[in-house]
Enzyme design. Structure first.
Site, short mmCIF file in Angstrom:
data_model
loop_
_atom_site.label_atom_id
_atom_site.label_comp_id
_atom_site.label_asym_id
_atom_site.label_seq_id
_atom_site.Cartn_x
_atom_site.Cartn_y
_atom_site.Cartn_z
CD GLU A 1 -7.12 63.52 20.56
OE1 GLU A 1 -6.95 63.44 19.21
OE2 GLU A 1 -6.09 63.41 20.94
N GLY B 1 -47.19 32.66 60.39
CA GLY B 1 -48.00 34.00 61.02
C GLY B 1 -48.52 34.23 59.40
CE LYS B 2 -49.70 30.19 55.18
NZ LYS B 2 -48.49 29.60 56.87
CD GLU C 1 -3.88 55.08 5.45
OE1 GLU C 1 -4.12 54.14 6.50
OE2 GLU C 1 -3.90 56.43 5.60
NE ARG D 1 1.10 56.94 5.80
CZ ARG D 1 1.52 58.33 5.42
NH1 ARG D 1 1.70 58.45 4.74
NH2 ARG D 1 1.78 58.96 7.28
CG MET E 1 -42.16 27.26 56.48
SD MET E 1 -42.71 24.71 55.84
CE MET E 1 -42.97 24.59 58.18
CB SER F 1 -5.88 72.31 21.62
OG SER F 1 -5.86 72.54 22.78
NE ARG G 1 -4.70 79.57 -2.63
CZ ARG G 1 -5.10 80.20 -3.72
NH1 ARG G 1 -3.94 80.05 -5.23
NH2 ARG G 1 -6.03 80.17 -3.89
CG HIS H 1 -4.27 51.73 14.19
ND1 HIS H 1 -3.28 51.66 14.43
CD2 HIS H 1 -3.82 53.51 14.73
CE1 HIS H 1 -2.51 52.19 14.60
NE2 HIS H 1 -2.81 52.95 15.15
CD GLU I 1 0.59 54.15 16.86
OE1 GLU I 1 0.75 52.60 15.63
OE2 GLU I 1 -0.53 53.89 17.17
CG HIS J 1 -8.47 54.79 15.07
ND1 HIS J 1 -8.17 55.07 14.03
CD2 HIS J 1 -7.75 55.58 15.53
CE1 HIS J 1 -7.07 55.87 13.81
NE2 HIS J 1 -7.08 56.45 15.53
CG HIS K 1 -4.03 56.71 19.84
ND1 HIS K 1 -4.69 56.70 18.63
CD2 HIS K 1 -2.55 56.02 19.51
CE1 HIS K 1 -4.03 55.83 17.84
NE2 HIS K 1 -2.26 55.59 17.99
CD GLU L 1 16.84 61.66 30.13
OE1 GLU L 1 16.91 62.67 30.50
OE2 GLU L 1 17.73 61.26 30.13
CB VAL M 1 1.09 51.78 9.81
CG1 VAL M 1 2.62 51.56 9.64
CG2 VAL M 1 0.52 52.72 9.03
CG ASN M 2 -4.24 52.64 9.71
OD1 ASN M 2 -3.45 53.31 10.56
ND2 ASN M 2 -4.16 52.94 8.25
CE LYS N 1 -2.23 58.04 7.01
NZ LYS N 1 -2.53 56.51 8.01
CE LYS O 1 2.77 56.41 10.17
NZ LYS O 1 2.45 56.75 11.46
#
Length: 1635
Positions: free
Chosen positions: A85, A900-901, A266, A270, A896, A87, A132, A277, A196, A281, A293, A183, A273-274, A154, A256
C-alpha cells in the site's frame, strides 16, 4: 477480438463487452491489446511480487507479437514498483509519471496495470491524469482486484488522512480476468477476495449466496490444484472445479458491472457495493497493512449487519448466515479474532477512533454517516446507503453495554426466545446421524450450533443447506456414516461444552480408511479446563481408544475410529448429564445393543436426559428405562436398541427455556408483564419450571399453559426471598434467580423459611454443583460479581446463599465481568434494569445462545441499551496500590494476631526512620484498662466500636511518618474496614501474612489479649478475605515452614523489611540503578517450576545481574506437577515463591507471566487470572511487572493506575520471524507499549545476522528522535541468529546461567558470555585498577577484586602500586586512558585528595578518601573520591544485629585515629544516638568529638572501659580501631603495654550486640576472642519470633575489608561483587598466607 485457441466469457459494462474472463490468457491479452488498441508505446506496470511470477511471460508474448506487427514497431516498456500500500501514494504516482516522461511517452500510450488492487488503483489514476488521460488496461492478479477494484473505473491514491481520498473515475479499455493467476495466490489472499464475492451475493443474489454457503470446500479446491499444460484455456479442457471458480467470479463481476452501468458516478445504487466498507474502511485505516482489505470488510459486513439488526430491519438468521459463510472462507468476523486482537495497533480500535475515521467517507452527507443496510440475504433496506445515528453504530462497535434502568416500555411484552441450544444441538446430531432429509425450523443461530454443524461437516456426517431465506435448515443425513477429517485437521469446538461432550462419542463411530488415523477434537483455553474424564473413562472401559493430548481429564482428545463396542456401559453421571446424552445419542450405532448403567451418586439434570430420550423417540429409536421389579421405582439403567435414526420430514425446535428466564425475570424485577411463546408446561426443558417454582414464590403472578408462560411482577422493590430452592432440574437458571434474590428483601413464604435461623432475606440455592464446570465457575462468578454491588453471599458445597437488600442499597455504576459466559451477561442485564449505570462487559458472549439479546432488549422489551467503550472506563475496584499516595503517608499494618505485626512494624519504623505506634498500647493508654479486661467488662461490640474510633483518631493525629500496627480484629467491624479502604487510597495499608500453623502455635502461648471464644482457624478463615479487601500491600513474614526450607535469618528479615517498606513508601524504591543510557543492565530468567530447591544457590546464579526475572508462567505447584500444557499457578503459591526468593536476594524482581502464544506456558485466554497475579505482585511490592500489551487496554490501564512505585515493562513478542524493525508496524508496537510502560520490551525472531543490526538501528533512532522522552527499551531477536542482539542490547538483557534447568528463550546467553563478547567486539575495553599505599605487599585487595573480575568475565586487572608518596607514578596511573579506579590506604587517604575533582559527602565528613572513581561529566573525564570504610563497618554490623535489637541505642568506639571517624560515621548512619569514645589520649578523642559536633549524635568520651558516663546503658555495638597488639584480656598486663578489655562490663547489654575489630592481624584478636567466649555463654538466651538467637556476633577485620571492597567493586563496575565466592577465595588466601 476472438482467438481460436482461447475461450473467454465476456461481461458487458457501460454498454461495452470489455470484461474478458478465462484461464491462461497472456497470449490472448497480448494479441487483443495490440490489435485493438494501436499505440506507439505500451507500458506494463507491475510490482516486484507479481513481476517475479508473470512479467517474463508478458515480455516474451509482447516481443513475439511486436515482431509480427506490420509497419512501425511499437515499443514495449515495463516499470516495476515496490509491493504494498505504501506505493499507492503521491510519491509513487509521481515516480511513474517521471518514468513515462523520461521515456517520452505520448498521449497515444496504452498503460497496462498488472497486479492487485494497489497497482490497479495507482496505475489507473496515472492513466487518468497523464497527458490529461491515456488509455489503460486492467489485468488483475488477485481475486479481490478481479471482483472489486478493477471493475467500475475507480482509481485513487492514499494520503495520511485516509484511503482513496484523491482519485478519479477512469474506465479501462479492457479488464482481463485470468483465473489461472489465482493458482499462485496465497490462500489468505484468496480468502481476502472472497470477502468481496460474498458481499456482492449478500446485497444482490440470495441463490448465489446459498451456493457460496454450501460449496466452500469445492471453491477452495479449485485454486489448490494447479492446472497443467494450460488446461482451462479452452472450454473443453476446463475441469468442473475451474468452471465453478470462473462462474463464481463472473457472477460477482456481473452484479458490479450492472450496478456501475446504472450508476457509474456513485450517486445512489453504486453505494450498495460498499456494504461492509463504512466500518471496514475505518478498521482498515488502523490495521493496514497487517490486516488485509477483505478481512477488514468481512468484519465490517458483520458489524453493519448487526447495525441493521439493531434497527429492527435484519433478523438474526441473516446475521448468522453471513457469519457462517465468511467463517467458511477463513475470514475474521469480529475484532476479537486472535489475529487482530493480538496486534498492537488493535489497541487503537476504540469506538471514538473508528467513528472519527468514519467521518471522512465519500458516502456521507455532511456529518451524517451512511451505511448499507441489509434487509435479508440478497436484498438491502434501500437501493442506496442509509443514514444511521452515531449512537447505533457506537452500540454495535462497543465491547460492553449499559442497560438504561427503567420500566420496559413495551409491557405487556409478548415474544419468543431463540431456539433451544440443547434441543438445537441434539436435533442437529440426530438428523445428521439419521437417514433421509429433515427440515429443522427455529434452529438457534449461534456460536454453539455453528460449531456443531462445522464439526459434522468435517466428519463428512451430513450435508446442510438453507431454505426460506435461512429460516429453515435442510439436513441430508448420512445414516451414521462418518470419516476422519483430512490429515492434520483438528476439530475446533471453541468453548462449546455440549458439542465437546456429544462429539466425543460420535468420533468413536467414525470409520477408518487409512492405518493409524485418529480424530482430534480441541477447544479454547476454558474448554481445555472443563472436565470430560467420566465420559472418556466409560468409553475406554467399553473398548474405545481415546488419548488425552494435553491435560488429563480435559480436551484435546485423540480418538481412534474403531467403532463403539456397546453392550454394558457404566458411566459416572454426577458431573454432567451431557455425558449420558452423548452415549444415548450414539448408542443405536454401537456394535451391540447398549445397556447404559449410571453410577457414582445422584444423577445430575435428569430433565436433560429425559429430553434426549424423547427426541430419540421422535427420530425412531425408543429407549427403555428400567424399573425395580419389586418397587416399580425407575432405575438409572437404560437399554438402547441397535438401529438407524429415521429423519422426520420436519422438526420444529422449541424456544430456549433457559433464555426465557431473562425476559420473565425483567418482568418480575420491574413489576411489569411478559409472555413467552412456545414455552409452557409441555416443554421438554427443565428450565420451563422456572416461572412456577422460582418466580411465583417470589411474589409474581404466573400463568402457564401448555405452550405459553406469562409472568406479572409485584410492585417494584417488593420481591420476596425464596428461602430454600433446589434448582437441580434447572441448573442454568440459577444465575437469573441469583440476581433476583439480590434485591429480594422481603421475607419468604412461611413454608419456605430456612429452618436454621438464617436471615429472613436469604435465598439458598442448592443442587447446582455442576455449574462450577460450565463456561466458567458460575457459582464463584456470581459471588464475585454480586459483591461488587454490595450484595453478601455465602458459598455452599452444591450452591450458594444470597442475602437480599433493598434496591436503593445496592451500589450503582458497577462494571460486571462476564467471564465470556453468556448466562452471566444476560443475568446481570436483568439487574441492570433497576440498578443505574450497570455496565456489562464482553457483551458478545451472548452470541452463544441469544446473539440478538441486546437488540431484543431494546426493540421487543423496551429498555434502552447503550454502547460502552471500556477503554475509557477506569477500574476503581482493583485492590492493589494507592492511586494518589500522600507524601510520606503513614503505614498502617493489619493482620492476624501472632502474624508478627509488632515485630515487622518496629523493624519498618527503624528502616524508614519513622515512629512506631502499637494501637493496642494506645488503646490501653487511652482507656486506662488492659484489653482483656475491657472486653470482659463491656463486651466485644463495645470494644470494636472503641477500637474503630481509636483507628480514626490515630490516622488523623499521625497522618505521616508513622508506622501504626493495629489489632488483629480491626477488620471485624464494617466501619473499620471502610476506614481502612478509604485510607488505602492515599497511604499504604500492609497486611502481614504468616503461615497459619505458626500463628496457631503463637496464639496457643499468648495470654495478654482477649480469648477468641471460637476456633482460631475459623477466625482466620473469616478475617482473611477482609484483610485482603482492606490492604493495598502484603508483607509475607516468611519462615519456610510451608516448603520445609530453613527459616529466614534475622539479617534476611531485616533486609527484606527495609527493601519492602522503603520501596512501597517511595523513600527508596528498589529499582535497578543501571537502567540509564550509558550503562548496561541484565536480569536473570529463573525457569524453575519451584525455586525453593535452588535457594541455596541463588547468590551464585545472580552473579553480575541487576534483577531476577520470576517466570510465573513456568511455576507449577507440586500438587500439580503431573499436569501438562498451559497452567495457571495459584496466587498463594506464587506469593510463597516470591517470599522465599526475597530471603536470599534483595535484587529487584521482574514478574513475568508469558502466554503460550508469546512463548510461555500461561493460557492465552486466562486474562482475568493473569491480572489477579499482576495485582498480587503489586501488593507484594514487586519492582517490575512485565505486561504483554496484547492484554485488554482496560485491565492494563487499571494496573498502571495502581502500580505505586513499581514499574511496568510493556512487552510485545513476535515468534513468527515476520516482524521487521523498520516500518509502521514496529513503530505502532513501540508507541502502544510506551503509552503503558515505564520500559518498552519488543522481542522478535532473527532470520539473519542483518536483522540484529536493523534492531540496533531502530533502538538508536528512537533514542535520537525522542530524546529525553525516550523510554528504556529492551529489544531482542530470538534464536541463535539473534544472539548478537542480546549482546548489543543495553537495557535489562535477559540472561541465563549454566546451572539453570533450561533457558527461558531460544538463543539466551549467560551474563559472562555477554561480557566476553562485548570485550571481543570492543564494547567493553580492559581497564586497570590499583591499590595505592605502603606497606601493601600482603594486601588481600588484589585477590578480592581480581577474583570478582574473573567470576564476572570482566577483562580488568587490579594490581598494587606501592610508593612512598603521592607522586608522578600515581598521577600517571590515574590519568591513563585505561584507568578504571583505585583503592587508597594509609598513608595516602588525605594526600590523594588534591588530585581529585570532587568528593562524596561521606568522604567530606570522614575527611579521608579510600576510593577513586573515574567518571564522565559533560563529556569530560573527572576523578571522584569516596570513602567506603564506613560502609564496610555499617554493612558488617547491620547484617549481624540480633533480631531483638531493631535499632542499637548505644555504641562504643575504641581508638581515635582516622578509622575511628569512619566508625563513628557508620554508627550514626545505623541510628545510634549515644556513642562512647575511648582513647588513651583524651585530646585526640576530643578532636573527634568536635568534628561530629554538628551531627545528631551524642559522643561521650569514656575515661575507663566499663565506666559509662551518667551510669548510661552498656553498648550494643563495639568497634575497636586500635591494633590487636594494643589490647589484652589479661588484667595483669600493665596499661602501658595493652588496653585491658573487661568482658563483664563490655558485654553487659541484655539484648546482646555486635563486636567489630578493624585489625585483621590476627583473625581472632583479643577483643574477638573475648566476644566469642561471651557469645558461647549465652547461646539461646534471646528468643525472637519463636527463634533462638545468638546474643553477641563478631566482625573480624577481614570481614570489614571485604564489605568495603564489595562497595568499591560496585562503584567501579556498576556490578555487585559475587560475595560468597570472593569471600571464600580471600579467606583461603588469608589463611594460606598465615596472616
Amino acid at each position: 477480438m476472438a482467438s481460436p485457441d482461447t475461450d473467454v466469457r465476456k461481461v458487458s459494462i457501460l454498454g461495452k463487452e470489455s470484461i474478458h474472463c478465462g484461464f491462461h490468457l497472456i497470449p490472448y491479452i497480448t494479441r487483443t491489446v495490440i490489435e485493438t488498441l494501436p499505440s506507439s508505446t505500451y507500458v506494463l506496470i507491475t510490482d516486484t511480487n507479481v513481476g517475479n511470477l508473470h512479467l517474463h511471460a508478458f515480455e516474451e508474448e509482447f516481443k513475439s507479437a511486436i515482431e509480427k506487427h506490420n509497419g512501425i514497431k511499437p515499443r514495449f516498456l515495463t516499470y516495476v514498483v515496490p509491493p504494498g500500500e505504501t506505493s499507492k501514494s503521491r510519491e509513487g504516482k509521481a515516480e511513474i509519471e517521471d518514468y513515462l516522461l523520461l521515456n517520452k511517452c505520448t498521449r497515444d500510450t496504452v498503460i497496462l496495470a498488472l497486479g492487485g488492487g494497489v497497482i490497479g488503483d495507482l496505475v489507473g489514476f496515472v492513466a487518468a491524469t497523464f497527458m490529461r488521460g491515456v488509455r489503460f488496461v486492467q489485468i488483475p492478479t488477485t481475486l479481490l482486484a478481479m471482483v472489486d477494484s478493477s471493475v467500475g473505473g475507480k482509481t485513487a491514491i492514499d494520503t495520511p488522512h485516509g484511503k482513496n481520498l484523491i482519485g478519479a473515475f477512469w474506465q479501462p479499455e479492457y479488464i482481463f480476468i485470468d483465473a489461472a493467476f489465482l493458482e499462485s495466490l496465497p490462500a489468505r489472499e484468496f480468502s481476502n477476495g472472497m470477502a468481496e464475492v460474498i458481499k456482492t451475493a449478500a446485497i444482490w443474489n440470495e441463490s448465489e449466496f446459498a451456493s457460496l454457503e454450501s460449496r466452500s470446500a469445492e471453491i477452495f479446491a479449485a485454486i489448490q490444484t494447479p492446472s497443467t499444460s494450460f488446461a482451462g484455456r479452452t472450454a473443453s479442457t476446463r475441469s468442473p472445479a475451474q468452471e465453478l471458480l470462473l462462474s463464481i467470479i463472473i457472477g460477482s463481476i456481473s452484479v458490479k458491472a450492472h450496478i456501475v452501468t446504472v450508476d457509474e458516478r456513485e450517486t445512489g445504487l453504486r453505494n450498495l457495493v460498499n456494504f461492509g466498507h463504512t466500518i471496514g474502511h475505518a478498521i482498515e485505516a488502523v490495521l493496514t497493512p497487517t490486516i488485509l482489505h477483505g478481512e477488514c470488510v468481512s468484519i465490517g459486513m458483520i458489524l453493519e449487519a448487526e447495525v441493521a439488526r439493531a434497527l429492527g430491519v435484519l433478523s438474526q438468521v441473516g446475521v448468522g448466515r453471513l457469519t457462517r459463510c465468511l467463517k467458511a472462507y477463513n475470514l475474521p468476523v469480529s475484532l476479537s479474532d486472535p489475529k487482530i486482537a493480538n496486534l498492537p495497533a488493535a489497541r487503537s480500535l476504540t469506538v471514538d477512533r473508528l467513528l472519527d475515521i468514519m467521518k471522512v467517507d465519500k458516502k456521507n452527507s455532511g456529518a451524517q454517516k451512511k451505511i448499507v443496510i441489509l434487509s435479508r440475504i440478497g436484498a438491502t433496506y434501500e437501493q442506496k446507503a442509509t443514514v444511521v445515528d452515531d449512537a447505533v453504530i457506537a452500540k454495535t462497535l462497543a465491547e460492553a453495554v449499559k442497560v438504561v434502568s427503567g420500566i420496559p416500555s413495551k409491557s405487556p411484552v409478548r415474544m419468543a426466545t431463540p431456539g433451544s441450544k440443547s434441543i438445537s444441538n441434539r436435533a442437529l446430531l440426530l438428523a445428521a446421524l439419521g437417514k433421509g432429509t429433515c427440515k429443522l425450523t427455529n434452529l438457534l443461530h449461534s456460536d454453539d450450533t455453528q460449531v456443531m454443524m462445522n464439526a459434522l461437516v468435517e466428519l463428512n456426517g451430513a450435508k446442510f443447506s438453507w431454505e426460506d431465506n435461512g429460516e429453515t435448515l435442510v439436513v441430508q443425513g448420512g445414516g451414521g456414516s462418518l470419516s476422519v477429517p483430512q490429515q492434520g485437521k483438528e476439530i475446533y469446538l471453541g468453548n462449546a461444552g455440549t458439542a465437546a461432550r456429544f462429539l466425543t462419542t460420535v468420533c468413536t463411530l467414525v470409520k477408518s480408511t487409512l492405518p493409524d488415523e485418529r480424530t482430534v477434537i480441541t477447544g479454547n483455553a476454558r474448554m481445555k479446563q472443563r472436565p470430560i474424564g467420566p465420559l472418556v473413562d466409560a468409553l475406554r472401559a467399553n473398548g474405545s481408544s481415546i488419548d488425552y493430548v494435553e491435560s488429563q481429564g480435559c480436551l484435546p482428545l485423540s480418538i481412534a475410529p474403531a467403532g463403539l463396542k456397546g453392550a454394558r456401559i457404566q458411566l459416572a453421571a454426577s458431573v454432567s448429564s451431557q455425558y449420558v446424552s452423548s452415549i444415548l445419542l450414539c448408542a443405536p450405532y454401537a456394535q451391540q445393543p447398549v445397556r447404559l448403567e449410571l453410577i457414582g451418586g445422584v444423577v445430575i439434570s435428569q430433565p436433560y436426559i429425559d429430553m434426549t430420550i424423547a427426541m430419540m423417540k421422535t427420530f425412531g429409536i425408543e429407549v427403555v428405562r428400567e424399573k425395580d421389579p419389586e418397587t416399580g421405582k425407575l432405575l438409572d439403567v437404560y437399554t438402547i436398541p441397535q438401529g438407524v435414526y429415521t429423519n422426520p420430514a420436519e422438526y420444529s425446535i422449541e424456544s430456549d427455556a433457559s433464555s426465557a428466564t431473562y425476559p420473565l425475570a425483567i418482568a418480575a424485577i420491574t413489576g411489569t408483564e411478559c409472555t413467552i411463546l412456545n414455552i409452557g408446561s409441555k416443554s421438554l426443558q427443565g428450565d420451563a419450571r422456572f416461572a412456577k417454582e422460582v418466580l411465583e414464590p417470589m411474589g409474581c403472578e404466573v400463568v402457564q399453559t401448555e405452550t405459553e408462560t406469562t409472568v406479572r411482577g409485584p410492585p417494584l422493590g417488593s420481591l420476596k426471598a425464596i428461602g430454600l430452592v433446589d434448582m437441580e432440574p434447572m441448573t442454568d437458571a440459577f444465575l437469573t434467580a441469583s440476581v433476583l434474590a439480590a434485591v429480594a428483601n422481603n421475607p419468604p413464604l412461611k413454608q419456605r423459611t430456612l429452618p436454621d435461623g438464617a436471615t429472613l432475606t436469604a435465598t439458598r440455592i442448592i443442587g447446582i454443583a455442576n455449574q462450577r464446570v460450565k463456561e466458567c465457575n458460575r457459582i464463584k462468578a456470581m459471588i464475585d460479581e454480586l459483591a461488587k454491588f454490595g450484595v453478601e453471599t455465602r458459598e455452599l458445597d452444591d450452591g450458594l446463599e444470597i442475602y437480599g437488600k433493598p434496591i436503593s442499597e445496592l451500589k450503582q455504576g458497577v462494571s460486571v465481568h462476564c467471564y465470556d459466559d453468556h448466562r452471566v451477561a444476560m443475568a446481570f442485564s436483568v439487574l441492570g434494569t433497576v440498578i443505574k449505570n450497570t455496565i456489562i462487559e464482553e457483551k458478545r458472549c451472548v452470541e452463544k445462545t441469544w446473539p440478538n439479546w441486546w437488540d431484543d432488549l431494546e426493540n421487543k422489551i423496551g429498555l434502552k441499551v447503550e454502547g460502552v467503550d471500556l477503554a475509557s472506563i477506569d477500574d476503581s475496584a482493583s485492590p492493589s496500590g494507592p492511586q494518589s499516595e500522600v507524601e510520606a503517608a503513614s503505614v498502617v499494618i493489619i493482620g492476624m494476631r501472632g502474624s508478627g505485626k509488632t515485630f515487622i512494624g518496629e523493624l519498618a519504623a527503624t528502616a524508614l526512620g519513622w515512629s512506631f505506634l502499637d494501637a493496642d498500647v494506645a488503646f490501653e493508654a487511652k482507656h486506662q484498662i488492659p484489653l482483656r479486661e475491657f472486653v470482659q467488662k463491656q463486651g466485644w461490640p463495645a470494644f470494636r466500636s472503641a477500637e474503630t474510633e481509636l483507628l480514626r483518631e490515630l490516622l488523623s493525629a499521625h497522618p505521616t511518618r508513622h508506622v501504626i500496627s493495629l489489632g488483629g480484629g480491626i477488620v471485624e467491624s464494617p466501619e473499620a474496614r471502610q476506614t481502612l479502604k478509604d485510607y488505602a487510597k492515599k497511604g499504604p495499608v500492609v497486611h502481614v501474612v504468616r503461615e497459619i500453623d505458626e500463628v496457631l502455635q503463637y496464639l496457643g502461648e499468648e495470654t495478654a489479649r482477649p480469648a477468641y471464644g471460637e476456633p482460631i482457624i475459623e477466625v482466620f478463615r473469616r478475617r482473611n478475605p477482609w484483610f485482603t479487601e482492606c490492604c493495598s500491600y502484603e508483607f509475607i513474614n516468611y519462615t519456610g515452614v510451608l516448603n520445609g526450607s530453613q527459616g529466614a535469618s534475622a539479617e534476611s528479615v531485616r533486609r527484606e523489611v527495609e527493601r519492602f517498606f522503603r520501596h512501597i513508601t517511595g523513600q527508596e524504591p528498589n529499582l535497578a540503578p543501571n537502567l540509564t543510557d550509558d550503562k548496561r543492565s541484565y536480569f536473570l530468567s529463573l525457569t524453575y517450576p519451584d525455586i525453593t530447591p535452588a535457594l541455596p544457590h541463588i547468590e551464585e546464579l545472580v552473579t553480575g545481574v541487576d534483577a531476577v526475572e520470576l517466570r510465573v508462567d513456568l511455576l507449577r505447584s507440586p500438587k500439580d506437577a503431573e499436569r501438562f500444557g498451559p497452567y495457571v499457578p495459584p496466587v498463594a503459591y506464587v506469593s510463597e515463591q516470591i517470599a522465599a526468593l526475597r530471603q536470599k536476594t534483595s535484587l529487584p524482581i521482574v514478574y513475568t507471566v508469558r502466554t503460550a502464544s508469546q512463548g510461555g506456558k500461561f493460557p492465552d485466554h486466562a486474562e482475568k487470572e493473569a491480572f489477579e497475579l499482576f495485582h498480587s505482585a503489586l501488593r507484594l511490592g514487586v519492582e517490575y511487572i512485565d505486561i504483554e500489551v496484547s492484554w485488554s487496554t482496560k485491565r492494563i490501564k487499571a494496573l498502571v493506575s495502581h502500580k505505586g512505585h513499581s514499574q511496568i515493562i510493556a512487552s510485545w513478542h513476535d515468534w513468527s520471524g515476520k516482524l521487521k524493525w523498520v516500518g509502521q508496524a514496529i513503530d505502532d508496537i513501540y508507541q502502544n507499549a510506551a503509552s503503558f510502560g515505564d520500559i518498552v520490551k519488543i522481542v522478535s525472531k532473527a532470520n539473519a545476522l542483518e536483522d540484529n543490526f536493523a534492531l540496533y538501528s531502530f533502538v538508536n533512532r528512537k533514542k535520537i528522535s525522542l530524546g529525553d522522552k525516550a523510554k528504556p527499551i529492551i529489544a531482542i531477536n530470538m534464536g541463535v541468529e539473534g544472539q548478537m542482539s542480546r549482546i548489543l542490547n543495553s537495557t535489562f538483557s535477559p540472561v541465563t546461567h549454566p546451572s539453570l534447568p533450561n533457558k527461558a528463550a531460544p538463543g539466551q546467553l549467560s551474563f559472562t558470555q555477554i561480557q566476553t563478547a562485548l570485550h571481543l567486539i570492543g564494547q567493553l575495553p580492559a581497564q586497570r585498577f590499583y591499590l595505592f599505599g605502603t606497606p601493601i605487599a600482603h594486601s588481600m585487595s588484589p585477590t578480592l577484586h581480581n577474583t570478582g573480575f574473573k567470576l564476572l568475565s570482566l577483562p580488568h586487572t587490579y594490581s598494587l602500586l606501592e610508593t612512598t608518596e603521592v607522586g608522578e607514578e600515581i598521577k600517571a596511573a590515574i590519568t591513563a586512558p585505561d584507568f578504571g579506579g583505585a583503592s587508597v590506604t594509609i598513608p595516602f587517604k588525605l594526600d590523594v585528595i588534591p588530585l581529585l575533582d570532587s568528593l562524596s559527602p561521606d568522604a567530606e565528613v570522614i575527611g579521608a578518601v579510600n576510593t577513586i572513581i573515574p567518571k564522565v561529566v559533560d563529556g569530560k573525564k573527572v576523578l571522584h573520591g569516596d570513602n567506603t570504610d564506613w560502609i564496610g563497618i555499617y554493612n558488617s554490623v547491620r547484617s549481624r544485629l540480633p533480631a531483638a535489637l531493631h535499632k542499637p541505642e548505644v555504641g562504643l568506639v575504641i581508638g581515635a585515629g582516622g578509622t575511628s571517624r569512619a566508625a563513628i560515621y557508620a554508627l550514626q548512619k545505623l541510628g545510634v544516638k549515644t556513642i562512647y569514645l575511648f582513647n588513651r589520649t583524651r585530646a585526640s578523642a576530643q578532636t573527634l568529638v568536635d568534628v561530629f559536633s554538628s551531627f545528631n549524635v551524642d559522643i561521650q568520651i569514656v575515661s575507663k572501659l566499663g565506666e559509662w558516663p551518667n551510669e548510661g546503658k552498656p553498648p550494643a555495638v563495639i568497634i575497636s580501631t586500635v591494633p590487636a597488639s594494643a589490647t589484652t584480656f589479661d588484667p595483669s598486663v600493665p596499661a602501658s603495654e595493652g588496653l585491658y578489655l573487661p568482658s563483664e562490663v563490655l558485654f553487659a547489654n541484655p539484648s546482646g550486640g555486635v563486636v567489630v575489630d578493624m585489625a585483621y592481624k590476627p583473625a581472632d584478636t583479643p577483643l574477638i576472642s573475648l566476644a566469642l567466649t561471651e557469645a558461647e555463654k549465652h547461646v539461646g538466651e534471646v528468643t525472637v519470633e519463636g527463634k533462638k538467637e545468638k546474643k553477641w556476633e563478631v566482625v573480624r577485620g577481614l570481614d570489614v575489608l571485604l564489605e568495603q571492597g564489595f562497595e568499591q567493586f560496585r562503584l567501579w563496575t556498576g556490578r555487585r561483587c559475587p560475595r560468597k565466592a570472593v569471600s571464600e577465595t580471600v579467606w583461603r588466601a588469608y589463611r594460606t598466607a598465615g596472616i
